[in-house]
Design a protein around this motif. Structure first.
Motif, PDB file in Angstrom:
ATOM      1  N   ARG A   4       0.850  -1.190   0.000  1.00 22.64           N
ATOM      2  CA  ARG A   4       0.000   0.000   0.000  1.00 22.64           C
ATOM      3  C   ARG A   4       0.879   1.231   0.000  1.00 22.64           C
ATOM      4  O   ARG A   4       2.049   1.167   0.388  1.00 22.64           O
ATOM      5  N   CYS A   5       0.338   2.326  -0.397  1.00 26.07           N
ATOM      6  CA  CYS A   5       1.088   3.572  -0.461  1.00 26.07           C
ATOM      7  C   CYS A   5       0.323   4.669   0.263  1.00 26.07           C
ATOM      8  O   CYS A   5      -0.818   4.481   0.699  1.00 26.07           O
ATOM      9  N   LYS A   6       0.980   5.820   0.394  1.00 21.12           N
ATOM     10  CA  LYS A   6       0.373   7.008   1.009  1.00 21.12           C
ATOM     11  C   LYS A   6      -0.130   6.735   2.421  1.00 21.12           C
ATOM     12  O   LYS A   6      -1.157   7.254   2.842  1.00 21.12           O
ATOM     13  N   LEU A   7       0.607   5.885   3.145  1.00 24.40           N
ATOM     14  CA  LEU A   7       0.215   5.543   4.504  1.00 24.40           C
ATOM     15  C   LEU A   7       0.877   6.481   5.505  1.00 24.40           C
ATOM     16  O   LEU A   7       1.811   7.212   5.173  1.00 24.40           O
ATOM     17  N   GLY A   8       0.424   6.434   6.750  1.00 27.94           N
ATOM     18  CA  GLY A   8       1.088   7.112   7.846  1.00 27.94           C
ATOM     19  C   GLY A   8       1.840   6.094   8.673  1.00 27.94           C
ATOM     20  O   GLY A   8       1.475   4.913   8.699  1.00 27.94           O
ATOM     21  N   ALA A   9       2.881   6.515   9.357  1.00 33.64           N
ATOM     22  CA  ALA A   9       3.678   5.571  10.141  1.00 33.64           C
ATOM     23  C   ALA A   9       4.307   6.291  11.326  1.00 33.64           C
ATOM     24  O   ALA A   9       4.604   7.485  11.267  1.00 33.64           O
ATOM     25  N   ALA A  10       4.517   5.529  12.410  1.00 28.09           N
ATOM     26  CA  ALA A  10       5.192   6.052  13.605  1.00 28.09           C
ATOM     27  C   ALA A  10       5.813   4.883  14.338  1.00 28.09           C
ATOM     28  O   ALA A  10       5.407   3.731  14.163  1.00 28.09           O
ATOM     29  N   LEU A  28       6.611  -0.525  15.109  1.00 26.24           N
ATOM     30  CA  LEU A  28       6.327   0.291  13.937  1.00 26.24           C
ATOM     31  C   LEU A  28       4.834   0.192  13.645  1.00 26.24           C
ATOM     32  O   LEU A  28       4.315  -0.889  13.350  1.00 26.24           O
ATOM     33  N   ILE A  29       4.149   1.323  13.751  1.00 26.53           N
ATOM     34  CA  ILE A  29       2.697   1.365  13.534  1.00 26.53           C
ATOM     35  C   ILE A  29       2.427   1.920  12.137  1.00 26.53           C
ATOM     36  O   ILE A  29       2.846   3.036  11.815  1.00 26.53           O
ATOM     37  N   GLY A  74       2.405  11.878  24.491  1.00 24.54           N
ATOM     38  CA  GLY A  74       1.873  11.433  25.769  1.00 24.54           C
ATOM     39  C   GLY A  74       1.434   9.983  25.784  1.00 24.54           C
ATOM     40  O   GLY A  74       0.461   9.642  26.466  1.00 24.54           O
ATOM     41  N   GLY A  75       2.119   9.119  25.044  1.00 23.10           N
ATOM     42  CA  GLY A  75       1.775   7.707  25.028  1.00 23.10           C
ATOM     43  C   GLY A  75       0.599   7.368  24.139  1.00 23.10           C
ATOM     44  O   GLY A  75       0.135   6.218  24.141  1.00 23.10           O
ATOM     45  N   HIS A  76       0.088   8.333  23.382  1.00 20.13           N
ATOM     46  CA  HIS A  76      -1.018   8.108  22.454  1.00 20.13           C
ATOM     47  C   HIS A  76      -0.536   8.352  21.023  1.00 20.13           C
ATOM     48  O   HIS A  76       0.401   9.119  20.787  1.00 20.13           O
ATOM     49  N   LEU A  77      -1.240   7.732  20.084  1.00 27.05           N
ATOM     50  CA  LEU A  77      -0.922   7.874  18.668  1.00 27.05           C
ATOM     51  C   LEU A  77      -1.979   8.763  18.017  1.00 27.05           C
ATOM     52  O   LEU A  77      -3.182   8.535  18.191  1.00 27.05           O
TER      53      LEU A  77
END
Length: 627
Positions: A335-341, A347-348, A391-394
């Motif tokens: 997939r493309c144009k995803l978000g990541a952190a 790795l989310i 703060g521990g949230h995404l």
């Protein structure tokens, strides 16, 4: 055998008076003279001084002229007004006869025979007699003999005789092979000051900072009664904030006792761990909070699009001390144009676009075990979404919805409740915004705004109807004699910040130049916006935001104009990865030195990418698998 030769090329000149050709073979002529002089020395002919070695009384007959031409020491002795200039015999204290003999021969031949059993003695004598070519030969020989069992001794020798290049090479070798050096007997013979200098070195190469601590303690326990007093000063050289809290409790606390200095170091380390990552930049940076170059984290480059606008499926890792990118893993899903952190060493991957469908799916890849599990999907399908951890949230910010609309909604993932919830929406919709976390606030910067307008161009009148605007990826068409530009995305210089305490977004000062597709990262309490689009054109502008004054400042520009840059902080350097020059994706990588205010080129990625997600990863992450 090491030798220094001073022969020159042969040359011929014409005598303008007589017309004869005078052959002057300078190199062979000098060789002949030196060989004749050496013959005189061997047979003790025409010598005008006798050198006497002070240690064993060995006598060496020589020519003052040759020694004075070879050494500033002898030049001052024989050509000045010193008593030795008139004496037939000169005694050289602290000189061994064999070393004196070999160095005198070196003055005549330019060569010297070096062995492991004589090089240290020759170096000491040559340094005293200021025979620079012999000193260089000895240092080069020692540099080639470096080994974990002798590098500390060679470094001490180089420091003792002010051999700067040998010292540099020996110290670099010691740091590179630290884990082998620390098991050798030479290591346990270091004094506290020498060990402190070694532990302070940013180039120290060990698997983890925990290993550095264990090495320090092994030195202390080698002679505990006399060395335990040095624990506070040595512990200050270990980067305690980079140790895991449980390790500090299990291993560090029990060696600190009641020392006030040690307690202050423990307090600093625990304070560092108690603060969330976004607040650590508020603490005054010290050497203890900076990863060593070799123990330093690496980078992961995830996702992005290629030249055909398809998603790049490989993940690349960057090793800073090798300056090398390596293919690390395939992404979880095409997939493309995803978000990541990266969150808690996981790795989310958030949303994205696949087979004409905008996704709301979320997946988590454990970077230690490589296990991948799905998480609950977002409430809104999003591509071109930006993601951050606060703060521990995404947080999932903006993006494009499944109908192509530009979103201003924001969702937050609670890892404890394992649920997504809507927050207050941004002041404006943004696709591909830059996001940053600073001072417990979430910032959304730039991005592209939706644009419903249409304008037409009449070539006969050279007139553009309606408003004129810079557009990214507009629809274009031709009807009759007029050309039409429809929709597309408009650049956006605006920035707004989110306060999780009040659940409100507030507008902040806009950027000066860039107005879309900027790369964003945080360092030392500032937000940096790199490259991007400016009125529809890609730029190499870099701006820095100061939250205390709510102002942007333009700083040193990138070397390459581009937008869609991936950014991360690696140690004390900003890293700019990939992007597009308007025609094709790039694999260029640059680093910014915050102190010198300059950009330097690094090794390029294997795969060019636009809008890659780049993360700083800890050294506990396993290395890429072997090919």
């Amino acid at each position: 055998m090491s030798s220094v030769n001073g022969n020159q090329e042969e040359s011929s000149t014409r005598d303008s008076t007589t017309g004869d050709i005078l052959d002057s073979s300078v190199g062979s002529h000098a060789d002949t003279l030196l060989k004749r002089m050496q013959h005189f020395v061997d047979n003790q002919q025409l010598c005008d001084v006798v050198l006497i070695a002070g240690i064993d009384g060995k006598r060496v007959s020589v020519h003052r002229l040759v020694l004075s031409a070879s050494s500033e020491y002898f030049l001052a002795m024989f050509a000045g007004s010193l008593r030795e200039s008139k004496e037939h015999e000169v005694t050289l204290g602290e000189v061994h006869g064999d070393a004196l003999q070999l160095l005198v021969q070196h003055c005549y031949t330019g060569s010297i025979e070096l062995h492991e059993d004589n090089v240290k003695m020759l170096l000491a004598t040559a340094k005293m007699l200021q025979l620079t070519s012999a000193v260089a030969a000895c240092c080069n020989f020692l540099a080639r003999q470096l080994h974990p069992s002798n590098c500390l001794g060679f470094a001490f020798l180089a420091e003792q005789y002010s051999c700067t290049e040998l010292l540099r090479v020996a110290q670099a070798y010691t740091c590179q092979h630290f884990m082998e050096v620390c098991h050798d007997q030479e290591f346990f013979q270091l004094n506290a000051d020498q060990l402190g200098k070694l532990l302070s070195d940013d180039e120290l190469n060990g698997p983890t900072e925990e290993d550095v601590f264990h090495t320090m303690m092994s030195w202390v326990r080698h002679d505990a009664p006399t060395r335990e007093q040095h624990i506070p000063e040595l512990l200050a050289k270990v980067r305690l904030p980079l140790l895991q809290p449980l390790f500090i409790v299990d291993h560090v606390e029990n060696v600190c006792n009641a020392s006030n200095e040690c307690q202050q170091l423990l307090f600093e380390a625990f304070k560092w761990h108690l603060l969330p990552p976004e607040r650590r930049s508020l603490i005054a940076a010290t050497e203890r909070t900076k990863p060593r170059k070799h123990i330093c984290c690496g980078l992961l480059a995830v996702g992005g699009t290629d030249e055909s606008l398809k998603g790049v499926t490989t993940i690349e890792s960057y090793c800073p001390h090798l300056n090398k990118w390596t293919t690390w893993k395939q992404t979880i899903e095409y997939r493309c144009k995803l978000g990541a952190a990266v969150m808690n060493n996981k790795l989310i991957l958030v949303g994205g676009y696949h087979e004409r469908q905008v996704l709301n799916s979320v997946e988590s890849l454990d970077l230690n075990t490589m296990a991948c599990v799905p998480l609950n999907p977002m409430r809104t399908a999003r591509c071109n979404v930006s993601v951050a951890v606060l703060g521990g949230h995404l947080y999932a910010v903006g993006g494009n919805g499944d109908d192509g609309s530009i979103l201003k909604t924001v969702e937050r993932w609670d890892p404890i409740a394992r649920t997504w919830s809507y927050l207050s929406s941004m002041c404006t919709g943004r696709t591909c915004p830059g996001v940053a976390v600073l001072d417990l606030r979430l910032y959304a910067i730039g991005g592209s705004l939706g644009n419903r307008s249409m304008e037409s161009y009449d070539p006969q009148t050279n007139y553009v109807s309606l408003m004129s605007a810079a557009r990214s990826s507009p629809g274009v068409g031709l009807f009759g004699r007029c050309s039409y530009a429809i929709g597309g995305s408009l650049g956006n210089r605006s920035m707004e910040s989110y306060d999780p305490q009040t659940n409100k977004w507030s507008l902040r000062a806009p950027m000066n130049r860039s107005n879309g597709e900027v790369g964003v990262t945080v360092a030392n309490g500032f937000i940096y916006a790199l490259g991007g689009l400016c009125d529809g054109y890609h730029t190499k502008t870099v701006e820095r935001y100061d939250p205390t004054t709510d102002t942007w400042t333009v700083i040193c520009s990138l070397a390459v104009e581009r937008y869609g840059i991936g950014c991360a902080l690696l140690g004390d350097r900003l890293i700019a990865v990939g992007g597009s020059n308007g025609n094709s994706p790039l694999n260029d990588v640059e680093e910014y030195d915050l102190v010198r205010n300059v950009w330097n080129q690094l090794a390029p990625m294997s795969v060019p990418r636009v809008r890659p997600h780049v993360f700083n990863i800890p050294n506990i992450i396993p290395p890429p698998p072997a090919p």
